[in-house]
Design an enzyme around this catalytic site. Structure first.
Site, mmCIF file in Angstrom:
data_model
loop_
_atom_site.group_PDB
_atom_site.id
_atom_site.type_symbol
_atom_site.label_atom_id
_atom_site.label_comp_id
_atom_site.label_asym_id
_atom_site.label_seq_id
_atom_site.Cartn_x
_atom_site.Cartn_y
_atom_site.Cartn_z
ATOM 1 N N ASP A 179 0.836 -1.202 0.000
ATOM 2 C CA ASP A 179 0.000 0.000 0.000
ATOM 3 C C ASP A 179 0.876 1.260 0.000
ATOM 4 O O ASP A 179 1.866 1.338 0.737
ATOM 5 C CB ASP A 179 -0.878 -0.054 1.267
ATOM 6 C CG ASP A 179 -1.950 1.009 1.297
ATOM 7 O OD1 ASP A 179 -2.483 1.348 0.230
ATOM 8 O OD2 ASP A 179 -2.272 1.481 2.410
ATOM 9 N N GLU A 203 -2.680 5.954 -8.264
ATOM 10 C CA GLU A 203 -3.598 7.002 -7.791
ATOM 11 C C GLU A 203 -3.533 8.239 -8.662
ATOM 12 O O GLU A 203 -2.482 8.654 -9.117
ATOM 13 C CB GLU A 203 -3.236 7.369 -6.343
ATOM 14 C CG GLU A 203 -4.123 8.449 -5.750
ATOM 15 C CD GLU A 203 -3.849 8.664 -4.265
ATOM 16 O OE1 GLU A 203 -3.570 7.677 -3.553
ATOM 17 O OE2 GLU A 203 -3.899 9.814 -3.821
ATOM 18 N N HIS A 263 -7.671 10.881 4.131
ATOM 19 C CA HIS A 263 -6.986 9.915 4.998
ATOM 20 C C HIS A 263 -7.032 10.285 6.483
ATOM 21 O O HIS A 263 -7.043 11.462 6.846
ATOM 22 C CB HIS A 263 -5.506 9.811 4.604
ATOM 23 C CG HIS A 263 -5.256 8.929 3.422
ATOM 24 N ND1 HIS A 263 -4.925 9.416 2.193
ATOM 25 C CD2 HIS A 263 -5.292 7.573 3.294
ATOM 26 C CE1 HIS A 263 -4.753 8.410 1.346
ATOM 27 N NE2 HIS A 263 -4.971 7.272 1.986
ATOM 28 N N HIS A 317 -9.651 5.329 -1.000
ATOM 29 C CA HIS A 317 -8.725 5.452 0.132
ATOM 30 C C HIS A 317 -9.382 6.314 1.210
ATOM 31 O O HIS A 317 -10.368 7.009 0.951
ATOM 32 C CB HIS A 317 -7.412 6.102 -0.327
ATOM 33 C CG HIS A 317 -6.506 5.140 -1.024
ATOM 34 N ND1 HIS A 317 -5.326 4.708 -0.490
ATOM 35 C CD2 HIS A 317 -6.645 4.502 -2.208
ATOM 36 C CE1 HIS A 317 -4.752 3.857 -1.318
ATOM 37 N NE2 HIS A 317 -5.530 3.709 -2.378
ATOM 38 N N ASN A 360 -10.500 0.863 1.162
ATOM 39 C CA ASN A 360 -9.368 0.830 2.096
ATOM 40 C C ASN A 360 -9.744 1.442 3.449
ATOM 41 O O ASN A 360 -10.114 2.616 3.510
ATOM 42 C CB ASN A 360 -8.216 1.679 1.555
ATOM 43 C CG ASN A 360 -7.517 1.060 0.361
ATOM 44 O OD1 ASN A 360 -7.968 0.076 -0.197
ATOM 45 N ND2 ASN A 360 -6.409 1.654 -0.016
#
Ligand code: G3H
Ligand code: ZN
Length: 276
Positions: free
Chosen positions: A82, A134, A176, A204, A226
Protein backbone atom coordinates in the site's frame (compact mmCIF):
# COMPACT_ATOMS: atom_id res chain seq x y z
CA UNK A 1 -5.32 -21.64 -0.56
CA UNK A 2 -2.98 -19.74 -2.93
CA UNK A 3 -3.07 -15.95 -2.74
CA UNK A 4 -5.52 -14.25 -5.10
CA UNK A 5 -4.64 -12.17 -8.16
CA UNK A 6 -6.32 -9.36 -10.06
CA UNK A 7 -9.29 -11.54 -10.99
CA UNK A 8 -10.62 -11.02 -7.45
CA UNK A 9 -11.30 -7.32 -8.01
CA UNK A 10 -12.38 -7.81 -11.62
CA UNK A 11 -14.99 -10.35 -10.50
CA UNK A 12 -16.14 -8.09 -7.67
CA UNK A 13 -16.50 -5.13 -10.04
CA UNK A 14 -18.55 -7.22 -12.47
CA UNK A 15 -20.78 -8.37 -9.59
CA UNK A 16 -21.15 -4.83 -8.23
CA UNK A 17 -19.81 -5.79 -4.79
CA UNK A 18 -17.04 -4.26 -2.69
CA UNK A 19 -13.94 -5.87 -1.19
CA UNK A 20 -12.43 -4.65 2.08
CA UNK A 21 -8.73 -3.78 2.09
CA UNK A 22 -7.31 -3.37 5.57
CA UNK A 23 -3.86 -2.40 6.79
CA UNK A 24 -1.55 -4.77 8.61
CA UNK A 25 0.79 -3.14 11.10
CA UNK A 26 1.44 -5.98 13.51
CA UNK A 27 1.02 -9.71 13.15
CA UNK A 28 -2.17 -9.47 15.26
CA UNK A 29 -3.74 -7.36 12.50
CA UNK A 30 -3.12 -10.06 9.90
CA UNK A 31 -4.51 -12.74 12.20
CA UNK A 32 -7.63 -10.72 12.99
CA UNK A 33 -8.34 -9.66 9.40
CA UNK A 34 -8.13 -13.22 8.08
CA UNK A 35 -10.19 -14.58 11.00
CA UNK A 36 -12.87 -11.96 10.27
CA UNK A 37 -13.00 -12.79 6.57
CA UNK A 38 -13.23 -16.49 7.35
CA UNK A 39 -16.10 -15.79 9.76
CA UNK A 40 -18.16 -14.07 7.07
CA UNK A 41 -16.80 -16.28 4.26
CA UNK A 42 -15.81 -13.38 2.02
CA UNK A 43 -12.48 -12.37 0.44
CA UNK A 44 -10.17 -9.82 2.02
CA UNK A 45 -7.18 -7.72 0.98
CA UNK A 46 -4.33 -7.47 3.49
CA UNK A 47 -2.21 -4.43 2.78
CA UNK A 48 1.12 -3.35 4.17
CA UNK A 49 2.11 0.26 3.59
CA UNK A 50 5.54 1.69 2.94
CA UNK A 51 5.12 3.52 6.26
CA UNK A 52 4.46 0.22 8.09
CA UNK A 53 7.57 -1.33 6.51
CA UNK A 54 9.59 1.69 7.65
CA UNK A 55 8.16 1.34 11.17
CA UNK A 56 9.44 -2.25 11.31
CA UNK A 57 12.75 -1.24 9.72
CA UNK A 58 12.17 -3.61 6.78
CA UNK A 59 9.36 -5.03 4.68
CA UNK A 60 10.27 -8.71 4.77
CA UNK A 61 9.55 -9.69 8.42
CA UNK A 62 5.98 -8.37 8.57
CA UNK A 63 5.33 -9.31 4.93
CA UNK A 64 6.45 -12.91 5.29
CA UNK A 65 4.42 -13.40 8.47
CA UNK A 66 1.38 -11.90 6.76
CA UNK A 67 1.94 -14.02 3.66
CA UNK A 68 1.98 -17.20 5.74
CA UNK A 69 -1.25 -16.22 7.53
CA UNK A 70 -2.86 -15.35 4.20
CA UNK A 71 -1.75 -18.58 2.54
CA UNK A 72 -3.33 -20.63 5.34
CA UNK A 73 -6.72 -18.90 4.96
CA UNK A 74 -9.82 -20.74 3.83
CA UNK A 75 -11.06 -17.70 1.86
CA UNK A 76 -9.39 -15.76 -1.02
CA UNK A 77 -6.78 -13.28 0.22
CA UNK A 78 -4.77 -10.66 -1.68
CA UNK A 79 -1.42 -9.53 -0.27
CA UNK A 80 -0.99 -5.91 -1.33
CA UNK A 81 1.74 -3.27 -0.93
CA UNK A 82 0.00 0.00 0.00
CA UNK A 83 1.13 3.57 -0.82
CA UNK A 84 4.60 2.74 -2.11
CA UNK A 85 6.45 5.77 -3.38
CA UNK A 86 9.73 3.90 -3.55
CA UNK A 87 10.10 1.71 -6.67
CA UNK A 88 12.75 -0.43 -4.97
CA UNK A 89 10.20 -1.36 -2.31
CA UNK A 90 7.76 -2.32 -5.09
CA UNK A 91 10.39 -4.63 -6.59
CA UNK A 92 11.11 -6.13 -3.18
CA UNK A 93 7.39 -6.75 -2.61
CA UNK A 94 7.16 -8.58 -5.93
CA UNK A 95 10.10 -10.77 -4.89
CA UNK A 96 8.47 -11.45 -1.51
CA UNK A 97 5.32 -12.84 -3.12
CA UNK A 98 2.90 -9.91 -2.92
CA UNK A 99 0.07 -10.37 -5.41
CA UNK A 100 -0.45 -6.65 -5.95
CA UNK A 101 1.23 -3.32 -5.34
CA UNK A 102 0.18 0.30 -5.20
CA UNK A 103 2.61 2.71 -6.76
CA UNK A 104 1.69 6.11 -5.34
CA UNK A 105 2.81 8.80 -7.74
CA UNK A 106 -0.16 11.07 -7.09
CA UNK A 107 2.12 13.84 -5.85
CA UNK A 108 4.15 13.78 -9.08
CA UNK A 109 3.55 15.92 -12.18
CA UNK A 110 1.27 14.10 -14.69
CA UNK A 111 3.98 13.01 -17.17
CA UNK A 112 6.30 11.71 -14.46
CA UNK A 113 3.45 9.90 -12.69
CA UNK A 114 2.51 8.22 -16.01
CA UNK A 115 6.09 7.23 -16.89
CA UNK A 116 7.03 5.85 -13.50
CA UNK A 117 3.69 4.07 -13.04
CA UNK A 118 3.92 2.50 -16.52
CA UNK A 119 7.43 1.24 -15.73
CA UNK A 120 6.19 -0.33 -12.47
CA UNK A 121 3.29 -1.94 -14.37
CA UNK A 122 5.67 -3.55 -16.89
CA UNK A 123 7.84 -5.08 -14.18
CA UNK A 124 4.86 -6.16 -12.03
CA UNK A 125 2.95 -7.74 -14.90
CA UNK A 126 6.04 -9.77 -15.84
CA UNK A 127 5.72 -11.32 -12.37
CA UNK A 128 1.91 -11.69 -12.57
CA UNK A 129 1.40 -8.96 -9.98
CA UNK A 130 -1.35 -6.36 -10.46
CA UNK A 131 -0.89 -2.65 -9.92
CA UNK A 132 -2.98 0.06 -8.31
CA UNK A 133 -2.12 3.70 -8.87
CA UNK A 134 -3.60 7.00 -7.79
CA UNK A 135 -4.79 10.01 -9.65
CA UNK A 136 -6.00 13.16 -7.92
CA UNK A 137 -4.56 13.16 -4.41
CA UNK A 138 -6.74 11.79 -1.63
CA UNK A 139 -6.37 14.41 1.10
CA UNK A 140 -5.09 13.98 4.60
CA UNK A 141 -1.96 11.91 4.04
CA UNK A 142 0.97 13.35 5.95
CA UNK A 143 -1.07 16.43 6.76
CA UNK A 144 -1.85 17.44 3.17
CA UNK A 145 -5.55 18.09 3.50
CA UNK A 146 -7.24 18.52 0.15
CA UNK A 147 -10.88 17.46 0.50
CA UNK A 148 -11.97 19.55 -2.49
CA UNK A 149 -9.81 17.68 -5.00
CA UNK A 150 -11.76 15.27 -7.23
CA UNK A 151 -10.45 12.91 -9.92
CA UNK A 152 -11.65 13.95 -13.38
CA UNK A 153 -13.23 11.14 -15.47
CA UNK A 154 -11.42 12.08 -18.70
CA UNK A 155 -8.05 12.23 -16.93
CA UNK A 156 -8.79 8.89 -15.25
CA UNK A 157 -9.44 7.27 -18.64
CA UNK A 158 -6.27 8.78 -20.13
CA UNK A 159 -4.18 7.71 -17.11
CA UNK A 160 -5.43 4.10 -17.18
CA UNK A 161 -4.81 3.88 -20.94
CA UNK A 162 -1.31 5.40 -20.69
CA UNK A 163 -0.13 3.27 -17.76
CA UNK A 164 -1.89 -0.10 -18.11
CA UNK A 165 -2.77 -0.19 -14.39
CA UNK A 166 -5.23 -2.74 -13.01
CA UNK A 167 -6.97 -0.62 -10.36
CA UNK A 168 -7.34 3.13 -9.93
CA UNK A 169 -7.43 4.99 -6.60
CA UNK A 170 -9.68 8.01 -6.97
CA UNK A 171 -10.26 11.23 -5.05
CA UNK A 172 -14.04 11.42 -4.58
CA UNK A 173 -14.52 13.10 -1.20
CA UNK A 174 -12.70 10.92 1.34
CA UNK A 175 -9.64 11.99 3.26
CA UNK A 176 -6.99 9.91 5.00
CA UNK A 177 -6.77 9.36 8.76
CA UNK A 178 -10.16 10.77 9.78
CA UNK A 179 -11.23 9.66 13.24
CA UNK A 180 -14.91 10.57 12.71
CA UNK A 181 -17.00 9.06 9.89
CA UNK A 182 -18.28 12.35 8.49
CA UNK A 183 -16.88 12.51 4.93
CA UNK A 184 -19.30 13.02 2.04
CA UNK A 185 -18.65 10.98 -1.10
CA UNK A 186 -19.44 12.48 -4.49
CA UNK A 187 -21.57 9.61 -5.84
CA UNK A 188 -22.16 11.29 -9.18
CA UNK A 189 -18.41 11.63 -9.76
CA UNK A 190 -17.83 7.98 -8.76
CA UNK A 191 -20.41 6.85 -11.35
CA UNK A 192 -18.86 9.09 -14.02
CA UNK A 193 -15.36 7.72 -13.40
CA UNK A 194 -16.66 4.12 -13.29
CA UNK A 195 -18.28 4.68 -16.68
CA UNK A 196 -15.09 6.17 -18.10
CA UNK A 197 -12.65 3.40 -17.08
CA UNK A 198 -12.83 -0.39 -17.14
CA UNK A 199 -10.59 -1.08 -14.13
CA UNK A 200 -11.87 -1.41 -10.52
CA UNK A 201 -11.90 1.84 -8.53
CA UNK A 202 -10.31 2.15 -5.09
CA UNK A 203 -11.48 4.36 -2.23
CA UNK A 204 -8.73 5.45 0.13
CA UNK A 205 -9.34 7.08 3.49
CA UNK A 206 -12.55 5.12 4.01
CA UNK A 207 -12.30 5.40 7.81
CA UNK A 208 -13.99 8.77 7.50
CA UNK A 209 -16.92 7.34 5.52
CA UNK A 210 -20.02 6.03 7.31
CA UNK A 211 -21.41 2.54 6.62
CA UNK A 212 -24.32 3.82 4.58
CA UNK A 213 -22.07 6.03 2.45
CA UNK A 214 -19.64 3.16 1.84
CA UNK A 215 -22.54 1.01 0.62
CA UNK A 216 -23.74 3.84 -1.64
CA UNK A 217 -20.21 4.31 -2.97
CA UNK A 218 -19.98 0.63 -3.89
CA UNK A 219 -23.38 0.88 -5.58
CA UNK A 220 -22.10 3.89 -7.53
CA UNK A 221 -19.02 2.02 -8.78
CA UNK A 222 -16.30 1.64 -6.12
CA UNK A 223 -14.78 -1.84 -5.65
CA UNK A 224 -11.76 -1.81 -3.28
CA UNK A 225 -12.46 -0.02 0.02
CA UNK A 226 -9.37 0.83 2.10
CA UNK A 227 -9.88 1.16 5.86
CA UNK A 228 -7.12 1.57 8.42
CA UNK A 229 -7.62 4.35 11.00
CA UNK A 230 -11.11 3.22 12.02
CA UNK A 231 -9.88 -0.30 12.77
CA UNK A 232 -6.84 1.03 14.61
CA UNK A 233 -9.23 3.04 16.77
CA UNK A 234 -11.09 -0.15 17.66
CA UNK A 235 -7.83 -2.07 18.28
CA UNK A 236 -6.40 0.68 20.49
CA UNK A 237 -9.61 1.21 22.48
CA UNK A 238 -9.79 -2.51 23.33
CA UNK A 239 -6.12 -2.59 24.28
CA UNK A 240 -6.54 0.50 26.48
CA UNK A 241 -9.61 -0.95 28.18
CA UNK A 242 -7.84 -4.25 28.82
CA UNK A 243 -4.87 -2.51 30.42
CA UNK A 244 -7.17 -0.34 32.53
CA UNK A 245 -9.17 -3.35 33.74
CA UNK A 246 -6.07 -5.44 34.52
CA UNK A 247 -3.55 -3.15 36.14
CA UNK A 248 -1.26 -5.97 37.22
CA UNK A 249 -1.08 -7.60 33.78
CA UNK A 250 2.41 -8.16 32.36
CA UNK A 251 1.74 -10.68 29.57
CA UNK A 252 1.26 -8.83 26.24
CA UNK A 253 -0.86 -11.72 24.97
CA UNK A 254 -3.61 -10.60 27.36
CA UNK A 255 -4.03 -7.06 26.02
CA UNK A 256 -3.01 -7.78 22.43
CA UNK A 257 -5.40 -10.72 22.53
CA UNK A 258 -8.25 -8.44 23.62
CA UNK A 259 -7.36 -5.95 20.89
CA UNK A 260 -7.17 -8.70 18.26
CA UNK A 261 -10.61 -10.02 19.26
CA UNK A 262 -12.16 -6.56 19.00
CA UNK A 263 -10.48 -6.00 15.64
CA UNK A 264 -11.81 -9.32 14.35
CA UNK A 265 -15.40 -8.48 15.31
CA UNK A 266 -15.40 -5.01 13.75
CA UNK A 267 -13.63 -6.19 10.60
CA UNK A 268 -16.19 -8.97 10.08
CA UNK A 269 -18.99 -6.41 10.38
CA UNK A 270 -17.23 -4.04 7.98
CA UNK A 271 -16.49 -6.71 5.36
CA UNK A 272 -20.24 -7.39 5.16
CA UNK A 273 -21.07 -3.67 4.87
CA UNK A 274 -18.48 -3.24 2.09
CA UNK A 275 -19.57 -6.34 0.21
CA UNK A 276 -23.17 -5.03 0.13
O1 G3H B 1 -4.32 3.19 2.09
C1 G3H B 1 -4.92 3.09 3.17
C2 G3H B 1 -6.18 3.74 3.39
O2 G3H B 1 -6.45 4.71 2.46
C3 G3H B 1 -6.63 3.93 4.78
O3 G3H B 1 -7.05 5.24 5.11
O4 G3H B 1 -6.69 5.22 7.56
O5 G3H B 1 -8.13 6.91 6.49
O6 G3H B 1 -8.88 4.54 6.60
P1 G3H B 1 -7.74 5.49 6.52
ZN1 ZN C 1 -4.60 5.33 1.32
Amino acid sequence: MPLSGSDLLVTARAAGVGVGAFNVIQIEHAEALVAAAEQVELPVILQISENAARYHGALAPIALATREIAAAATIPVVLHLDHAMDEELVDEAITLGFTSVMFDGAHLPWAENVDRTAAVVRRAHDADVWVEAELGQVGGKDGAHAPGVLTKPNEAAAFVAATGIDALAVAVGSSHAMTERTATLNLERIAEIAAAVQVPLVLHGSSGVADVAIAAGVQAGLTKINVSTHLNKVFTAALRESLRDNESVVDPRKYFGAARAALTAETARLIRVIHG
